[in-house]
Design a protein around this motif. Structure first.
Motif, mmCIF file in Angstrom:
data_model
loop_
_atom_site.group_PDB
_atom_site.id
_atom_site.type_symbol
_atom_site.label_atom_id
_atom_site.label_comp_id
_atom_site.label_asym_id
_atom_site.label_seq_id
_atom_site.Cartn_x
_atom_site.Cartn_y
_atom_site.Cartn_z
ATOM 1 N N SER A 299 -6.951 5.480 -7.584
ATOM 2 C CA SER A 299 -6.190 4.474 -6.834
ATOM 3 C C SER A 299 -6.858 3.107 -6.884
ATOM 4 O O SER A 299 -6.790 2.355 -5.922
ATOM 5 C CB SER A 299 -6.063 4.920 -5.380
ATOM 6 N N GLU A 300 -7.485 2.797 -8.025
ATOM 7 C CA GLU A 300 -8.251 1.549 -8.066
ATOM 8 C C GLU A 300 -7.382 0.309 -7.948
ATOM 9 O O GLU A 300 -7.863 -0.778 -7.629
ATOM 10 C CB GLU A 300 -9.081 1.469 -9.350
ATOM 11 N N ASN A 301 -6.059 0.435 -8.188
ATOM 12 C CA ASN A 301 -5.159 -0.706 -8.070
ATOM 13 C C ASN A 301 -4.420 -0.745 -6.730
ATOM 14 O O ASN A 301 -3.467 -1.508 -6.571
ATOM 15 C CB ASN A 301 -4.137 -0.702 -9.208
ATOM 16 N N ILE A 302 -4.872 0.067 -5.788
ATOM 17 C CA ILE A 302 -4.221 0.109 -4.480
ATOM 18 C C ILE A 302 -5.140 -0.516 -3.435
ATOM 19 O O ILE A 302 -6.309 -0.140 -3.314
ATOM 20 C CB ILE A 302 -3.881 1.555 -4.063
ATOM 21 N N ARG A 303 -4.598 -1.467 -2.691
ATOM 22 C CA ARG A 303 -5.288 -2.049 -1.532
ATOM 23 C C ARG A 303 -4.538 -1.651 -0.269
ATOM 24 O O ARG A 303 -3.303 -1.649 -0.246
ATOM 25 C CB ARG A 303 -5.322 -3.579 -1.626
ATOM 26 N N VAL A 304 -5.295 -1.326 0.763
ATOM 27 C CA VAL A 304 -4.696 -0.981 2.046
ATOM 28 C C VAL A 304 -5.282 -1.876 3.122
ATOM 29 O O VAL A 304 -6.510 -1.993 3.250
ATOM 30 C CB VAL A 304 -4.925 0.506 2.410
ATOM 31 N N ARG A 305 -4.400 -2.498 3.887
ATOM 32 C CA ARG A 305 -4.799 -3.351 4.997
ATOM 33 C C ARG A 305 -4.148 -2.833 6.272
ATOM 34 O O ARG A 305 -3.102 -2.184 6.243
ATOM 35 C CB ARG A 305 -4.355 -4.809 4.767
ATOM 36 N N SER A 306 -4.758 -3.148 7.400
ATOM 37 C CA SER A 306 -4.166 -2.819 8.697
ATOM 38 C C SER A 306 -4.259 -4.049 9.588
ATOM 39 O O SER A 306 -5.322 -4.672 9.683
ATOM 40 C CB SER A 306 -4.894 -1.641 9.358
ATOM 41 N N VAL A 307 -3.134 -4.401 10.193
ATOM 42 C CA VAL A 307 -3.065 -5.564 11.075
ATOM 43 C C VAL A 307 -2.704 -5.088 12.474
ATOM 44 O O VAL A 307 -1.695 -4.396 12.669
ATOM 45 C CB VAL A 307 -2.022 -6.585 10.577
ATOM 46 N N LEU A 308 -3.547 -5.437 13.439
ATOM 47 C CA LEU A 308 -3.264 -5.150 14.842
ATOM 48 C C LEU A 308 -3.421 -6.451 15.614
ATOM 49 O O LEU A 308 -4.233 -7.305 15.247
ATOM 50 C CB LEU A 308 -4.231 -4.113 15.410
ATOM 51 N N GLY A 309 -2.653 -6.588 16.700
ATOM 52 C CA GLY A 309 -2.761 -7.807 17.476
ATOM 53 C C GLY A 309 -1.982 -7.722 18.774
ATOM 54 O O GLY A 309 -1.751 -6.644 19.311
ATOM 55 N N ARG A 310 -1.558 -8.876 19.266
ATOM 56 C CA ARG A 310 -0.905 -8.938 20.571
ATOM 57 C C ARG A 310 0.427 -8.190 20.552
ATOM 58 O O ARG A 310 0.885 -7.701 21.571
ATOM 59 C CB ARG A 310 -0.695 -10.389 21.013
ATOM 60 N N TYR A 311 1.069 -8.118 19.377
ATOM 61 C CA TYR A 311 2.314 -7.377 19.224
ATOM 62 C C TYR A 311 2.060 -6.119 18.402
ATOM 63 O O TYR A 311 1.202 -6.101 17.517
ATOM 64 C CB TYR A 311 3.383 -8.226 18.539
ATOM 65 N N LEU A 312 2.814 -5.085 18.691
ATOM 66 C CA LEU A 312 2.692 -3.832 17.953
ATOM 67 C C LEU A 312 3.418 -3.981 16.611
ATOM 68 O O LEU A 312 4.645 -4.117 16.578
ATOM 69 C CB LEU A 312 3.310 -2.692 18.755
ATOM 70 N N GLU A 313 2.684 -3.973 15.533
ATOM 71 C CA GLU A 313 3.297 -4.056 14.203
ATOM 72 C C GLU A 313 4.143 -2.812 13.968
ATOM 73 O O GLU A 313 3.624 -1.706 13.903
ATOM 74 C CB GLU A 313 2.223 -4.195 13.134
ATOM 75 N N HIS A 314 5.443 -2.978 13.815
ATOM 76 C CA HIS A 314 6.356 -1.837 13.837
ATOM 77 C C HIS A 314 7.377 -1.841 12.703
ATOM 78 O O HIS A 314 8.048 -0.838 12.467
ATOM 79 C CB HIS A 314 7.089 -1.821 15.192
ATOM 80 N N SER A 315 7.523 -2.958 12.001
ATOM 81 C CA SER A 315 8.553 -3.022 10.965
ATOM 82 C C SER A 315 8.144 -2.221 9.740
ATOM 83 O O SER A 315 6.958 -2.029 9.452
ATOM 84 C CB SER A 315 8.822 -4.474 10.568
ATOM 85 N N ARG A 316 9.171 -1.744 9.020
ATOM 86 C CA ARG A 316 8.939 -1.028 7.758
ATOM 87 C C ARG A 316 9.645 -1.800 6.649
ATOM 88 O O ARG A 316 10.866 -2.032 6.707
ATOM 89 C CB ARG A 316 9.497 0.394 7.806
ATOM 90 N N VAL A 317 8.883 -2.158 5.620
ATOM 91 C CA VAL A 317 9.415 -2.941 4.507
ATOM 92 C C VAL A 317 8.928 -2.313 3.209
ATOM 93 O O VAL A 317 7.747 -1.953 3.091
ATOM 94 C CB VAL A 317 8.947 -4.412 4.574
ATOM 95 N N PHE A 318 9.816 -2.212 2.229
ATOM 96 C CA PHE A 318 9.484 -1.619 0.940
ATOM 97 C C PHE A 318 9.947 -2.598 -0.139
ATOM 98 O O PHE A 318 11.145 -2.878 -0.259
ATOM 99 C CB PHE A 318 10.185 -0.270 0.758
ATOM 100 N N SER A 319 9.011 -3.128 -0.904
ATOM 101 C CA SER A 319 9.324 -4.165 -1.883
ATOM 102 C C SER A 319 8.836 -3.746 -3.273
ATOM 103 O O SER A 319 7.675 -3.359 -3.448
ATOM 104 C CB SER A 319 8.661 -5.487 -1.479
ATOM 105 N N PHE A 320 9.745 -3.852 -4.262
ATOM 106 C CA PHE A 320 9.444 -3.480 -5.641
ATOM 107 C C PHE A 320 9.780 -4.664 -6.544
ATOM 108 O O PHE A 320 10.877 -5.239 -6.460
ATOM 109 C CB PHE A 320 10.253 -2.243 -6.042
ATOM 110 N N HIS A 321 8.832 -5.048 -7.412
ATOM 111 C CA HIS A 321 8.987 -6.235 -8.248
ATOM 112 C C HIS A 321 10.194 -6.143 -9.165
ATOM 113 O O HIS A 321 10.937 -7.103 -9.359
ATOM 114 C CB HIS A 321 7.701 -6.454 -9.062
ATOM 115 N N ASN A 322 10.385 -4.977 -9.797
ATOM 116 C CA ASN A 322 11.564 -4.701 -10.629
ATOM 117 C C ASN A 322 11.762 -5.749 -11.722
ATOM 118 O O ASN A 322 12.884 -6.220 -11.961
ATOM 119 C CB ASN A 322 12.817 -4.606 -9.751
#
Length: 726
Positions: A610-633
């Motif tokens: 998985s050397e080309n995979i980066r994973v980040r996590s964002v937490l803050g005053r609001y609960l991050e809840h949206s789900r988005v799936f994006s493909f360059h295509n």
């Protein structure tokens, strides 16, 4: 945190991996399953809650927000034990040999979880005692103990006890005539040992600290202009002589029990789902104990009695400093001290939905008919968008029908009231109420009955599946033609949580989306079986397959030397088939960015995997809840938003829906959000190759990095005109 949160469904604990089509075709290298390429989902959840704790430990955050994160951590952990740990214990106790997602035996995972949970709870308690509480003291917000009070204060507290607390207390003796009492889950209790001075016989009693009273009792003003509180259990503990007159009080200690509170109904065997569910809810409070929290000064005699009577293991005993149950800190976060909180943010109204000059409110239907509207809550107002959409639909004489899914909503829901108004106005109204939404079952049953009484057609979805998709469809007659107006979101129809949860929603009059939703609602309320949709990806039949198809297309493009890229934002990712597809894409050279709030079973940055995979996590005053799936295509982006995480429960046992976003400016807006989330100058946690989350909150020179939510808040506020009603 929201119960639509990163907490996982315990029912998956009894499922076989075979159910998820994890076979040789899903392997990455040689056709064999290598379980250590996945991170354990339960330990990953604890790592998420550790990130919440790290926010509480961050002294650069406003003080009452740090207290709020301490309360969130405690509340999260309670639910984790009630659901996830309970699921593991059930598998062990029933002899199920099904391994976890990493192939390990449940008992081994449970031991590691216990060790990690003990360490986190001790760290949590220490942060309150050594950092947050002294900081509150410095700001004139004192949590006193009885020992801190002088004679005048004690006299006034005695009056409070006598008039407001004593009448609701119920001490329960334990002797041959009084068996050991039932200890309700998550209740705070006092264990009391007393001695009869005449017979010298020692007795045991249990006193439940009433949950109907404030967790912290405010002390009368002593002229210092400071806010002073005393924990309710401390106040009660120092008035035990009033409860046991004539007895000698030998010892008293606090304790708290967590129970298995999952509800499981066999829908195939149930003739009436609501009645069966109501029966299970009543039984919930009698689930077996799975955690015992005690204060660190409890004597061994009392501890041994509790362990024996509750039939709990030593591993399940958590010895902590008082006060227990720090979720009670939610009470203090309501103190009106703006300087100790995040700056107040009032959501703006979406520019597309602003009223014209001279009008009190916008014509929602005209705005949507003109162009799709992409909403981003809580930066943009829920009340002037989704709520107004449904309220206008209820009042509009041209609207013929409204169809809506309800998974969780608020106690005074204007959404439900709009549906009732529409039904009473003679419109055809269909409400799909998910009565199996965990811990909201009772509320949803109540809503369902209220809607039925108003003439709404209420259905409960498909047998064996939870309906988790967030959909609303309005059918309107315009010049003799029926038009569809729809909302598809990533979050619940809940005006209260819409101010706290980060979510996306699409308002559209697109005819194809309307037709897709019409067919989907027909499937949910009747017996139709749809095989394909044009703009939607729908679980459980096609969502996993559709996403893997897009992932594989990116891999093919990369191998062909074409531009490629995958970006996904979600709450949790556990599904092995999706993870393996991302591994294959990575090996093909596809750059993959994941922004994961909670559980992540994928290993990132591992050479050859998985050397080309980066994973980040964002937490803050609001609960991050949206789900988005994006493909360059290859330059024609395929971007989806919707309700589904990449969990077995979402993909196999829920009705979920993603909708494809087609407006170029909306796609650009979502891509900008991804750019910010993965930018090295944005504060976030990075998942390393060893499975450890590392916080990146400050630059090398010690300056705080950009807060994603603040950046988006300012950007969206600046581009809009005017403000929004709350």
């Amino acid at each position: 945190m929201d119960n639509d949160s990163a907490l996982a469904d315990p029912s998956s604990a009894t499922d076989s991996l075979d159910e998820y089509d994890i076979d040789e075709s899903s392997s990455v290298d040689d056709g064999t399953l290598v379980y250590d390429r996945y991170l354990d989902r339960e330990l990953s959840w604890l790592a998420f809650n550790q990130r919440v704790l790290e926010l509480a430990e961050d002294t650069s955050l406003p003080l009452l927000e740090r207290a709020n994160f301490l309360a969130i951590f405690a509340s999260n952990l309670d639910e984790f034990f009630m659901v996830r740990v309970a699921g593991l214990k059930r598998r062990i106790d029933t002899g199920l040999a099904v391994p976890t997602n990493t192939g390990r035996a449940p008992i081994d995972v449970l031991e590691e979880l216990s060790t990690a949970a003990h360490a986190l709870q001790e760290r949590h308690a220490a942060e309150f005692t050594n950092s947050v509480k002294p900081a509150l003291d410095a700001e004139g917000i004192h949590i006193e103990t009885w020992a801190d009070l002088g004679p005048a204060d004690r006299e006034r507290v005695h009056e409070i006890f006598s008039s407001q607390i004593f009448p609701v207390l119920m001490p329960l003796a334990v002797d041959p005539a009084h068996p050991f009492p039932y200890i309700s889950g998550l209740s705070l209790n006092l264990s009391i040992r007393v001695r009869n001075p005449k017979t010298q016989k020692e007795e045991f009693a249990r006193l439940k600290v009433p949950s109907v009273l404030p967790r912290f009792i405010q002390l009368p003003d002593d002229g210092s202009d400071q806010l002073r509180y005393i924990p309710l259990e401390d106040l009660i503990s120092n008035h035990l002589d009033a409860l046991f007159p004539g007895m000698e009080i030998l010892a008293h200690h606090e304790f708290r029990v967590t129970r298995n509170e999952d509800v499981n109904v066999d829908e195939d065997e149930s003739e009436n789902l609501i009645k069966s569910l109501e029966k299970q809810i009543l039984n919930r409070r009698f689930g077996p104990p799975i955690r015992l929290e005690i204060t660190d000064d409890m004597d061994e005699v009392t501890r041994g009695l509790l362990v024996r009577e509750l039939k709990i293991s030593e591993q399940e005993v958590y010895r902590l400093p008082a006060p227990l149950n720090l979720s009670g800190l939610f009470q203090l976060t309501r103190i009106d001290r703006p300087a100790l909180k995040y700056p107040r943010h009032v959501p703006t109204t979406s520019e597309s939905l602003m009223p014209n000059e001279g009008n009190e409110r916008a014509d929602i239907f005209r705005a949507i008919a003109h162009k799709d509207v992409l909403l981003h809550h809580p930066y943009e107002s829920f009340s002037t968008s989704v709520q107004s959409f449904l309220e206008q639909a209820a009042a509009d004489p041209h609207v013929l029908a409204i169809k809506q899914t309800l998974y969780r909503t608020s106690g005074d829901s204007p959404i439900v009231e709009a549906l009732i108004d529409a039904a009473e106005a003679g419109k055809a109204v269909l409400a799909l109420v998910e009565i199996k939404a965990r811990f909201d079952e009772t509320a949803n049953i109540s809503w369902a009955r209220k809607l039925e009484k108003a003439g709404v057609h209420v259905v409960y979805g498909l047998v064996g599946l939870k309906t988790h998709c967030k959909l609303a469809l309005v059918v309107r007659e315009e010049e003799g033609v029926l038009r569809h107006y729809a909302h598809i979101g990533t979050g619940n129809y809940n005006p209260k949580t819409s101010r706290l949860y980060e979510d996306l929603g699409l308002l559209t009059a697109n005819d194809q989306v309307g037709k897709d939703l019409t067919r989907l609602f027909n499937e949910l309320s009747g017996y139709a079986i749809e095989k394909k949709f044009k703009r939607l990806l729908v679980a459980p039949r096609h969502l996993r397959k559709g996403l893997i198809k897009h992932i594989n297309a990116e891999a093919s493009n990369a191998r062909a030397g074409l531009p490629s890229g995958i970006r996904i934002k979600l709450n949790s990712i556990v599904d092995e088939a999706i993870i393996d597809a991302l591994y294959r894409a990575s090996n093909a050279g596809v750059p993959v960015d994941l922004v994961v709030r909670g559980i992540c079973s994928l290993r990132a940055g591992v050479p050859g995997l998985s050397e080309n995979i980066r994973v980040r996590s964002v937490l803050g005053r609001y609960l991050e809840h949206s789900r988005v799936f994006s493909f360059h295509n290859d330059g024609d982006p395929q971007v989806f938003i919707g309700s589904s995480d990449m969990m077995h429960r979402n993909l196999d046992r829920r009705v979920e829906a993603l909708v494809r976003i087609v407006e170029p400016d909306h796609i650009a807006e979502l891509e900008h959000m991804f750019d910010l989330a993965v930018d090295e100058n944005t504060a976030s946690w990075w998942l390393d190759a060893e499975g450890v989350w590392v916080r990146h909150g400050h630059s090398e020179d010690g300056e705080p990095l950009n807060d994603l939510q603040n950046v988006l808040m300012k950007r969206i506020s600046q581009r809009k005109r005017g403000g929004a009603r709350r």
